[in-house]
Design an enzyme around this catalytic site. Structure first.
Site, PDB file in Angstrom:
ATOM      1  CD  GLU A  70     -18.129 -17.134  -4.960  1.00 42.45           C
ATOM      2  OE1 GLU A  70     -18.056 -16.032  -4.377  1.00 42.45           O
ATOM      3  OE2 GLU A  70     -19.046 -17.422  -5.747  1.00 42.45           O
ATOM      4  CE  LYS A 248     -21.049 -13.085  -3.691  1.00 41.22           C
ATOM      5  NZ  LYS A 248     -20.315 -14.221  -4.262  1.00 41.22           N
ATOM      6  CG  ASP A 264     -11.228  -0.350   4.108  1.00 39.57           C
ATOM      7  OD1 ASP A 264     -12.127  -1.210   4.079  1.00 39.57           O
ATOM      8  OD2 ASP A 264     -11.164   0.536   4.982  1.00 39.57           O
ATOM      9  CG  HIS A 362     -20.074 -22.225  -9.009  1.00 41.35           C
ATOM     10  ND1 HIS A 362     -19.457 -21.848  -7.847  1.00 41.35           N
ATOM     11  CD2 HIS A 362     -20.458 -21.071  -9.597  1.00 41.35           C
ATOM     12  CE1 HIS A 362     -19.464 -20.543  -7.744  1.00 41.35           C
ATOM     13  NE2 HIS A 362     -20.073 -20.040  -8.801  1.00 41.35           N
TER      14      HIS A 362
HETATM   15  P1  NAD Z   1      -2.016   6.392   5.266  1.00 36.79           P
HETATM   16  O1  NAD Z   1      -2.303   7.536   6.168  1.00 36.79           O
HETATM   17  O2  NAD Z   1      -1.352   5.180   5.836  1.00 36.79           O
HETATM   18  O3  NAD Z   1      -1.146   6.897   4.008  1.00 36.79           O
HETATM   19  C1  NAD Z   1      -1.467   8.030   3.294  1.00 36.79           C
HETATM   20  C2  NAD Z   1      -0.350   9.034   3.411  1.00 36.79           C
HETATM   21  O4  NAD Z   1       0.782   8.592   2.666  1.00 36.79           O
HETATM   22  C3  NAD Z   1      -0.700  10.374   2.806  1.00 36.79           C
HETATM   23  O5  NAD Z   1      -1.421  11.140   3.732  1.00 36.79           O
HETATM   24  C4  NAD Z   1       0.666  10.957   2.452  1.00 36.79           C
HETATM   25  O6  NAD Z   1       1.189  11.692   3.552  1.00 36.79           O
HETATM   26  C5  NAD Z   1       1.559   9.724   2.249  1.00 36.79           C
HETATM   27  N1  NAD Z   1       1.968   9.509   0.842  1.00 36.79           N
HETATM   28  C6  NAD Z   1       3.199   9.128   0.424  1.00 36.79           C
HETATM   29  N2  NAD Z   1       3.240   9.015  -0.905  1.00 36.79           N
HETATM   30  C7  NAD Z   1       2.009   9.312  -1.385  1.00 36.79           C
HETATM   31  C8  NAD Z   1       1.444   9.357  -2.689  1.00 36.79           C
HETATM   32  N3  NAD Z   1       2.139   9.068  -3.797  1.00 36.79           N
HETATM   33  N4  NAD Z   1       0.135   9.681  -2.805  1.00 36.79           N
HETATM   34  C9  NAD Z   1      -0.604   9.949  -1.709  1.00 36.79           C
HETATM   35  N5  NAD Z   1      -0.100   9.939  -0.440  1.00 36.79           N
HETATM   36  C10 NAD Z   1       1.207   9.619  -0.269  1.00 36.79           C
HETATM   37  O7  NAD Z   1      -3.318   5.825   4.552  1.00 36.79           O
HETATM   38  P2  NAD Z   1      -4.660   6.442   4.001  1.00 36.79           P
HETATM   39  O8  NAD Z   1      -4.738   6.061   2.581  1.00 36.79           O
HETATM   40  O9  NAD Z   1      -4.813   7.885   4.361  1.00 36.79           O
HETATM   41  O10 NAD Z   1      -5.729   5.606   4.851  1.00 36.79           O
HETATM   42  C11 NAD Z   1      -6.075   4.315   4.492  1.00 36.79           C
HETATM   43  C12 NAD Z   1      -6.379   3.492   5.731  1.00 36.79           C
HETATM   44  O11 NAD Z   1      -7.419   4.092   6.513  1.00 36.79           O
HETATM   45  C13 NAD Z   1      -6.887   2.127   5.388  1.00 36.79           C
HETATM   46  O12 NAD Z   1      -6.174   1.178   6.144  1.00 36.79           O
HETATM   47  C14 NAD Z   1      -8.354   2.150   5.811  1.00 36.79           C
HETATM   48  O13 NAD Z   1      -8.800   0.867   6.177  1.00 36.79           O
HETATM   49  C15 NAD Z   1      -8.315   3.084   6.969  1.00 36.79           C
HETATM   50  N6  NAD Z   1      -9.587   3.764   7.383  1.00 36.79           N
HETATM   51  C16 NAD Z   1     -10.711   3.742   6.602  1.00 36.79           C
HETATM   52  C17 NAD Z   1     -11.850   4.429   7.008  1.00 36.79           C
HETATM   53  C18 NAD Z   1     -13.051   4.442   6.101  1.00 36.79           C
HETATM   54  O14 NAD Z   1     -12.980   3.983   4.974  1.00 36.79           O
HETATM   55  N7  NAD Z   1     -14.214   4.958   6.527  1.00 36.79           N
HETATM   56  C19 NAD Z   1     -11.827   5.148   8.195  1.00 36.79           C
HETATM   57  C20 NAD Z   1     -10.667   5.149   8.962  1.00 36.79           C
HETATM   58  C21 NAD Z   1      -9.534   4.478   8.542  1.00 36.79           C
END
Ligand code: NAD
Length: 407
Positions: A70, A248, A264, A362
């Site tokens: 946008e 928005k 996300d 805009h």
């Molecule tokens: P992930 O599982 O890829 O990474 C998280 C992991 O990284 C942690 O569990 C930990 O083991 C590790 N890690 C390493 N260094 C870390 C640090 N400094 N701090 C924290 N963890 C560290 O990702 P995630 O964040 O658990 O999940 C995000 C993904 O899930 C996104 O892609 C999202 O789109 C997707 N998702 C979202 C939903 C929802 O929002 N409802 C549902 C399902 C999946």
């Protein structure tokens, strides 16, 4: 500045390497990487990445990458940030990065008794949840607490357990979902009920980011402008039709930073709008007041579940480079920057709406898009856009006429 000069400035500011510059300028995400991110990949959909400037956040200069299609959003944020600088910029804060995992228990005759039974086993739940993610625990995160709610539904009462997990630098959905699935069988066995859903909640009320800034009345354009912005805010407070558009505008900025950093965006939108109506009435995510000096004071507060590890934040090379440009070390810092951008974006929109109207700003960029739609390329885009703005006729038919004239 032209693109090369802008890149040079960013490079000097945060020490980008040559391959990162090439990535931004030419290459983008390699197709094989894209193919690993989602299914059935056939290509890439590219979005411009711009840099919002002038942001002073907690006394530190920040360059903010924003990915958005946008027009005017990046310019508006930069402009509002410039006004905020007069009174010291943005000041931010955030809670610990705690997410909620929900476990839905059904089929229990005595839900209040089940609640007590679950709470009495809290330490055991936290222990088995944490065993599932030793890395998160190593980084100082992990399951912290349990809360149990009884809810009324069309099929009777349900016992909803909330597992509170400190996700540190991750958004946390995978981490939390895994933990929720791990503790579910124990909930069934100690209550005799049946568990269905085990999933994170995007209403991240325990992971809140806040920002505030003072906008000097003189820098804004005088008392009239302050009054106009306060009237605009009052309108949004009193009317969900207006509040939705008010919010928005805020999300224009927040989502652009989220996309640039591989976060996300849907999770953030869902959480923000749900939080906006948490009182039962859909309200603006910002507040605007006049202080003793007659200056405008803005605040913002919303859940911002963002990560700098996990998901696409590290898997997407442009997202990695955006995180480097931001020079942050924690996910909380990213959330706080996003809150500041949301506040800046809101100020810019309200100021334009309360004075000259949103269209003036805009239109010149919009005119360029119309010129492109009519088939203009290179310098011709600017030439046609300029004529249309001057004539106040920013329309595809006029752009096509001009195309014919120039070809
Ligand atoms: P992930 O599982 O890829 O990474 C998280 C992991 O990284 C942690 O569990 C930990 O083991 C590790 N890690 C390493 N260094 C870390 C640090 N400094 N701090 C924290 N963890 C560290 O990702 P995630 O964040 O658990 O999940 C995000 C993904 O899930 C996104 O892609 C999202 O789109 C997707 N998702 C979202 C939903 C929802 O929002 N409802 C549902 C399902 C999946």
């Amino acid at each position: 500045m032209d693109i090369d000069n802008r890149l040079e400035l960013v490079k000097t500011f945060c020490g980008l390497e040559k391959d990162e510059i090439n990535l931004l300028k030419e290459e983008g995400i390699p197709l094989e990487d894209a193919d690993r991110l989602i299914e059935n990949v056939i290509g890439k959909m590219e979005i411009p990445l711009g840099i919002a400037v002038n942001f002073l956040i907690n006394g530190k200069e920040v360059l903010i990458p924003m990915a958005i299609e946008e027009t005017s959003v990046v310019a508006a944020a930069s402009n509002a940030a410039k006004i905020a600088r007069v009174k010291g910029g943005f000041f931010t804060q955030s809670t610990d990065p705690v997410m909620i995992g929900q476990i839905q228990l059904t089929g229990v005759k005595d839900p209040y008794n089940a609640k007590m039974t679950i709470l009495s086993q809290k330490e055991r739940f936290l222990e088995i949840a944490n065993e599932k993610d030793p890395i998160l625990v190593k980084f100082g995160g992990g399951a912290r607490d349990i809360e149990v709610r009884i809810i009324d539904t069309p099929v009777g009462k349900m016992v909803i357990t909330h597992l509170l997990v400190d996700c540190r630098d991750a958004m946390g959905a995978n981490a939390v979902n895994t933990m929720a699935e791990t503790i579910a069988p124990l909930i069934e066995s100690i209550t005799g009920g049946k568990v269905y859903l085990r999933i994170i909640s995007n209403l991240a009320t325990k992971r809140i980011a806040r920002a505030r800034a003072i906008f000097s009345k003189d820098a804004l354009g005088g008392e009239e402008v302050v009054e106009g912005i306060l009237q605009a805010y009052a309108f949004a407070f009193g009317d969900p039709f207006r509040a939705t558009t008010h919010n928005k505008g805020i999300m224009n900025g927040i989502i652009a930073v989220a996309l640039a950093t591989g976060n996300d965006t849907r999770a953030l939108e869902a959480g923000a709008h749900s939080y906006a109506c948490i009182t039962g009435k859909y309200l603006p995510l910002t507040t605007w007041e006049r202080n003793e000096d007659g200056d405008l004071v803005g605040t913002i507060e919303l859940p911002l579940a963002v990560g700098i590890v996990g998901g696409a934040t590290r898997a997407h090379p442009v997202a990695r480079t955006s995180l480097k440009i931001l020079e942050i070390k924690t996910a909380n810092e990213l959330a706080e920057i996003m809150a500041a951008v949301g506040l800046a974006q809101n100020l810019a929109a309200l100021r334009a709406l309360a004075t000259e109207g949103i269209q003036k700003g805009h239109m010149s960029l919009h005119a360029k898009n119309i010129a492109i739609m009519a088939g203009a390329k290179g310098d011709l885009i600017d030439k046609i856009a300029e004529i249309m703005v001057k004539e106040k006729k920013i329309r595809i038919d006029r752009a096509e006429e001009l195309m014919k004239e120039f070809s």
